[in-house]
Design a protein around this motif. Structure first.
Motif, PDB file in Angstrom:
ATOM      1  N   GLY A 291      37.613 -61.204  34.080  1.00 58.51           N
ATOM      2  CA  GLY A 291      36.966 -59.974  35.420  1.00 58.51           C
ATOM      3  C   GLY A 291      36.882 -62.289  36.605  1.00 58.51           C
ATOM      4  O   GLY A 291      36.719 -61.962  37.579  1.00 58.51           O
ATOM      5  N   HIS A 292      36.428 -62.551  35.563  1.00 55.68           N
ATOM      6  CA  HIS A 292      36.302 -64.754  36.488  1.00 55.68           C
ATOM      7  C   HIS A 292      37.824 -65.154  37.034  1.00 55.68           C
ATOM      8  O   HIS A 292      38.953 -64.529  36.052  1.00 55.68           O
ATOM      9  CB  HIS A 292      35.403 -65.071  35.118  1.00 55.68           C
TER      10      HIS A 292
ATOM     11  N   TYR B  35      45.833 -64.074  45.264  1.00 48.45           N
ATOM     12  CA  TYR B  35      46.742 -63.206  46.062  1.00 48.45           C
ATOM     13  C   TYR B  35      47.000 -63.999  47.104  1.00 48.45           C
ATOM     14  O   TYR B  35      47.632 -62.846  48.595  1.00 48.45           O
ATOM     15  CB  TYR B  35      45.364 -62.352  47.149  1.00 48.45           C
TER      16      TYR B  35
ATOM     17  N   ILE C 168      41.552 -68.448  49.043  1.00 50.95           N
ATOM     18  CA  ILE C 168      40.373 -68.030  49.498  1.00 50.95           C
ATOM     19  C   ILE C 168      38.762 -69.298  48.997  1.00 50.95           C
ATOM     20  O   ILE C 168      37.965 -68.904  48.757  1.00 50.95           O
ATOM     21  CB  ILE C 168      40.431 -66.667  47.977  1.00 50.95           C
TER      22      ILE C 168
ATOM     23  N   HIS D  99      35.455 -71.193  40.076  1.00 51.84           N
ATOM     24  CA  HIS D  99      34.035 -69.428  40.181  1.00 51.84           C
ATOM     25  C   HIS D  99      32.902 -70.934  41.263  1.00 51.84           C
ATOM     26  O   HIS D  99      33.941 -71.861  41.843  1.00 51.84           O
ATOM     27  CB  HIS D  99      32.859 -69.252  39.071  1.00 51.84           C
ATOM     28  N   ILE D 100      32.007 -70.051  41.244  1.00 53.53           N
ATOM     29  CA  ILE D 100      31.289 -71.053  41.967  1.00 53.53           C
ATOM     30  C   ILE D 100      31.099 -72.276  42.478  1.00 53.53           C
ATOM     31  O   ILE D 100      29.989 -73.119  42.690  1.00 53.53           O
ATOM     32  CB  ILE D 100      29.778 -69.855  42.973  1.00 53.53           C
TER      33      ILE D 100
ATOM     34  N   GLY E   1      32.683 -67.940  57.284  1.00 52.73           N
ATOM     35  CA  GLY E   1      30.703 -67.313  57.085  1.00 52.73           C
ATOM     36  C   GLY E   1      29.678 -68.562  56.699  1.00 52.73           C
ATOM     37  O   GLY E   1      28.826 -68.386  56.301  1.00 52.73           O
TER      38      GLY E   1
ATOM     39  N   ALA F  63      35.747 -58.567  40.392  1.00 55.19           N
ATOM     40  CA  ALA F  63      37.226 -59.014  40.507  1.00 55.19           C
ATOM     41  C   ALA F  63      37.759 -57.922  40.091  1.00 55.19           C
ATOM     42  O   ALA F  63      39.461 -58.319  41.140  1.00 55.19           O
ATOM     43  CB  ALA F  63      37.330 -60.409  39.919  1.00 55.19           C
ATOM     44  N   PHE F  64      37.692 -56.975  39.877  1.00 56.02           N
ATOM     45  CA  PHE F  64      38.655 -55.840  39.541  1.00 56.02           C
ATOM     46  C   PHE F  64      39.397 -54.985  40.634  1.00 56.02           C
ATOM     47  O   PHE F  64      40.518 -53.606  40.680  1.00 56.02           O
ATOM     48  CB  PHE F  64      38.480 -55.080  38.452  1.00 56.02           C
TER      49      PHE F  64
ATOM     50  N   ILE G 162      26.478 -67.548  54.173  1.00 56.43           N
ATOM     51  CA  ILE G 162      27.221 -66.184  53.881  1.00 56.43           C
ATOM     52  C   ILE G 162      27.111 -65.573  52.288  1.00 56.43           C
ATOM     53  O   ILE G 162      27.070 -64.963  52.099  1.00 56.43           O
ATOM     54  CB  ILE G 162      28.610 -65.735  54.700  1.00 56.43           C
ATOM     55  N   ARG G 163      27.811 -66.316  51.289  1.00 53.70           N
ATOM     56  CA  ARG G 163      27.381 -66.642  50.120  1.00 53.70           C
ATOM     57  C   ARG G 163      25.775 -66.509  49.406  1.00 53.70           C
ATOM     58  O   ARG G 163      25.075 -67.338  48.754  1.00 53.70           O
ATOM     59  CB  ARG G 163      27.862 -67.839  49.628  1.00 53.70           C
TER      60      ARG G 163
ATOM     61  N   ILE H 178      29.126 -61.984  42.744  1.00 49.15           N
ATOM     62  CA  ILE H 178      29.495 -62.986  41.917  1.00 49.15           C
ATOM     63  C   ILE H 178      29.359 -63.094  40.516  1.00 49.15           C
ATOM     64  O   ILE H 178      30.718 -63.897  40.109  1.00 49.15           O
ATOM     65  CB  ILE H 178      28.197 -64.147  42.546  1.00 49.15           C
ATOM     66  N   ALA H 179      28.825 -62.138  39.555  1.00 44.82           N
ATOM     67  CA  ALA H 179      28.536 -62.282  38.779  1.00 44.82           C
ATOM     68  C   ALA H 179      30.120 -61.673  38.156  1.00 44.82           C
ATOM     69  O   ALA H 179      30.117 -61.770  36.440  1.00 44.82           O
ATOM     70  CB  ALA H 179      26.950 -61.527  38.236  1.00 44.82           C
ATOM     71  N   GLY H 180      30.311 -60.860  39.268  1.00 45.17           N
ATOM     72  CA  GLY H 180      31.471 -59.711  39.088  1.00 45.17           C
ATOM     73  C   GLY H 180      32.780 -60.687  38.825  1.00 45.17           C
ATOM     74  O   GLY H 180      33.962 -60.274  38.689  1.00 45.17           O
ATOM     75  N   GLY H 181      32.503 -61.643  39.225  1.00 45.45           N
ATOM     76  CA  GLY H 181      34.073 -62.832  39.132  1.00 45.45           C
ATOM     77  C   GLY H 181      33.985 -62.873  40.487  1.00 45.45           C
ATOM     78  O   GLY H 181      35.123 -63.804  41.318  1.00 45.45           O
ATOM     79  N   LEU H 182      33.683 -62.768  41.971  1.00 44.02           N
ATOM     80  CA  LEU H 182      34.183 -62.795  43.081  1.00 44.02           C
ATOM     81  C   LEU H 182      33.249 -63.885  43.523  1.00 44.02           C
ATOM     82  O   LEU H 182      32.506 -64.293  43.934  1.00 44.02           O
ATOM     83  CB  LEU H 182      34.033 -62.121  44.126  1.00 44.02           C
ATOM     84  N   SER H 183      34.129 -65.608  44.406  1.00 37.33           N
ATOM     85  CA  SER H 183      33.822 -66.274  44.737  1.00 37.33           C
ATOM     86  C   SER H 183      33.470 -66.462  46.129  1.00 37.33           C
ATOM     87  O   SER H 183      32.971 -68.064  45.971  1.00 37.33           O
ATOM     88  CB  SER H 183      34.339 -67.447  43.347  1.00 37.33           C
ATOM     89  N   SER H 184      33.739 -66.047  46.803  1.00 41.09           N
ATOM     90  CA  SER H 184      33.934 -66.444  48.468  1.00 41.09           C
ATOM     91  C   SER H 184      33.950 -64.969  48.582  1.00 41.09           C
ATOM     92  O   SER H 184      34.490 -63.895  48.571  1.00 41.09           O
ATOM     93  CB  SER H 184      34.862 -67.683  48.401  1.00 41.09           C
ATOM     94  N   ILE H 185      33.205 -64.774  50.315  1.00 33.72           N
ATOM     95  CA  ILE H 185      33.871 -63.827  51.208  1.00 33.72           C
ATOM     96  C   ILE H 185      35.431 -63.655  51.896  1.00 33.72           C
ATOM     97  O   ILE H 185      36.079 -62.612  51.486  1.00 33.72           O
ATOM     98  CB  ILE H 185      33.351 -63.847  52.527  1.00 33.72           C
ATOM     99  N   GLU H 186      36.100 -65.074  51.591  1.00 30.67           N
ATOM    100  CA  GLU H 186      37.215 -64.549  51.834  1.00 30.67           C
ATOM    101  C   GLU H 186      38.434 -63.474  50.531  1.00 30.67           C
ATOM    102  O   GLU H 186      39.156 -63.353  50.786  1.00 30.67           O
ATOM    103  CB  GLU H 186      38.265 -66.242  51.711  1.00 30.67           C
ATOM    104  N   GLU H 187      37.788 -64.101  48.920  1.00 27.66           N
ATOM    105  CA  GLU H 187      38.558 -63.332  48.134  1.00 27.66           C
ATOM    106  C   GLU H 187      37.778 -61.623  48.131  1.00 27.66           C
ATOM    107  O   GLU H 187      38.905 -61.237  47.820  1.00 27.66           O
ATOM    108  CB  GLU H 187      37.799 -64.102  46.725  1.00 27.66           C
TER     109      GLU H 187
ATOM    110  N   GLY I 126      40.703 -58.571  48.821  1.00 29.73           N
ATOM    111  CA  GLY I 126      40.710 -57.301  47.849  1.00 29.73           C
ATOM    112  C   GLY I 126      40.538 -55.929  48.071  1.00 29.73           C
ATOM    113  O   GLY I 126      40.475 -55.321  48.423  1.00 29.73           O
TER     114      GLY I 126
END
Lengths: 86, 390
Positions: free
Chosen positions: A37-38, A54, A58, A72-73, A81, B161-162, B231-232, B241-250, B254
């Motif tokens: 998922g990363h 997408y 992002i 990642h971060i 934001g 991320a899924f 915001i992050r 974040i642990a699930g793979g999302l890095s930012s509010i935009e990302e 989704g």
């Protein structure tokens, strides 16, 4: 399917399984272990360059990112934001 | 899915309930205990508790009143008992009157603890009222409705991320189906539209709606900017974040998949009634339960909630179907999740098949099958706060 590139404009792909450093996904050799998922870079990305997934922006790269690196971060920053930057 | 009929309760204003609940509501948090007492004596009733109703500035009190009243007027509710203390900002009699004015056909009762001579007396009287309402509710006959009767609240929480690859696009296909059949769909979570507003604005039916999309999302982002906080960490959350999302935009890009592809016809403020067929944006925070309560207050009679990390969330009155984005989470939290969209990523199901599976489950639940959240009595409720208490 081991990974997905969602849009042809994207410079990152998303893994669909836990991946190991050295593993080859498409034409990309992973430089690190990457969790399911990363994201990983599918091309070299320069500091300040947009991260595209997408087909949309992002985040921005906070340092140079080599093709095959975990994205990642730790190496990208959301733009929106960000009250901390006000 | 053709020719399949949904079963439910046709109300006098033509709204349609998939459930026929008797709900007990405190007008103020001082009445929470009394509400719990009455609910314990009546396991077939539902109840909410909260921490509001007094010492609130007028615009915040108005928001509280609107969410509480909206839970009473929701078509999934047969009857309401309001319990107040007697000296609060949101009075029980005013709240009951408000519900009765909007839905005159409902049974609406209220009791005031100071007037009844304490909690025990109020509990005793409230117990009798609820028992009678439960009997009366059983006499209501069910009738057939169709997809046009659905007011679907869409939600995603504990995203990973899924979410944007499986569960949200599957929910998007369901949203499109319901709109094609003249139903209503709510997209909310304004926070989780930051970075995707241009995609939503493109779908607005006119300039006015388009401008409202931008102003709603910009105003929300401005609140965050004014706080000088990053915001992050709040959103995306540590789990995201642990699930793979890095930012509010990302996350937003989704999230927006769950709203399908139909035109955006309306924009509503938090907890305001949904009045249009088609897709409406409701201004809510990304906070799962505050969002859910806002949509339910707006008249949502069904919620479909996608999750990556897994979540138990449910509403006291609106059946909430949980759809996981990945198989691991589905297997890990089987007591909480109804449907697995992870099998799309596993290559075992197509998006179309998943859409059909969700719609078939909606029909079953209209015929009495319970969602996991209902089985667990996961009666979550919270209100988006706007201001400090005084």
């Amino acid at each position: 399917m081991q990974f997905i590139i969602i849009n042809q404009l994207d410079n990152v792909a998303t893994t669909l399984k836990d991946c190991k450093s050295g593993e080859k996904l498409g034409d990309v050799t992973l430089l690190q272990d990457i969790k399911n998922g990363h994201k990983f870079a599918i091309k070299d990305i320069l500091k300040g360059e947009n991260i595209v997934k997408y087909g949309e922006v992002i985040a921005q790269a906070s340092c140079d990112i080599k093709k095959g690196s975990h994205v990642h971060i730790h190496n990208i920053e959301g733009i929106r934001g960000r009250g901390d930057k006000q | 899915m053709k020719n399949t009929k949904i079963l439910g309760f046709r109300r006098e204003d033509n709204s349609f309930g998939l459930r026929n609940k008797v709900i007990i509501i405190p007008s103020v948090h001082c009445a929470n205990k009394c509400v719990e007492n009455i609910a314990k004596l009546n396991p077939d009733s539902v109840y909410i508790t909260h921490q509001h109703g007094c010492s609130q500035l007028d615009y915040d009190a108005k928001q509280t009143q609107m969410v509480l009243a909206g839970h009473g007027t929701n078509p999934n509710v047969y009857g309401v008992l309001i319990i107040g203390l007697g000296c609060e900002v949101i009075s029980a009699d005013n709240l009951a009157k408000n519900i009765k004015e909007n839905t005159p056909y409902k049974e609406v009762h209220h009791l005031i603890i100071q007037e009844e001579g304490g909690v025990l007396n109020t509990t005793k009287k409230g117990d009798a009222i609820v028992k009678q309402m439960l009997l009366n509710a059983q006499k209501q006959t069910q009738s057939f409705g169709d997809w046009s009767d659905i007011v679907l609240g869409t939600e995603c929480g504990g995203s990973d991320a899924f979410s944007g690859l499986s569960a949200n696009p599957a929910l998007g296909a369901v949203s499109d189906f319901i709109i094609e059949h003249d139903g209503s769909v709510i997209l909310a979570e304004t926070t989780e539209l930051i970075g995707a507003e241009h995609l939503l604005a493109k779908r607005a039916i006119n300039e006015e709606i388009k401008n409202k999309v931008y102003s709603t999302i910009n105003n929300f982002e401005q609140l965050v900017l004014n706080s000088h906080a990053d915001i992050r960490g709040a959103n995306p959350s540590p789990g995201n974040i642990a699930g793979g999302l890095s930012s509010i935009e990302e996350k937003s890009l989704g999230c927006i998949y769950k709203a399908g592809s139909k035109p955006l016809v309306d924009v509503k403020e938090y907890a305001h009634k949904i009045t249009q067929k088609g897709l409406t944006l409701m201004n809510t925070p990304g906070n799962d339960i505050e969002q859910l309560s806002g949509m339910v207050a707006g008249g949502c009679n069904l919620c479909i909630f996608t999750t990556g990390r897994g979540t138990p969330t449910g509403s006291p009155i609106t059946p909430t179907i949980k759809v996981s984005s990945n198989t691991k989470t589905f297997l890990n939290m089987q007591d909480c999740i109804d449907i697995n969209a992870g099998d799309i990523l596993d290559g075992k199901k197509t998006m179309e098949e998943k859409k059909e599976e969700i719609l078939e489950f909606v029909i079953k639940l209209s015929q009495g099958e319970l969602t996991k959240a209902e089985i667990n009595k996961q009666n979550d409720f919270s209100i988006w706060r706007l201001a400090t208490t005084c």
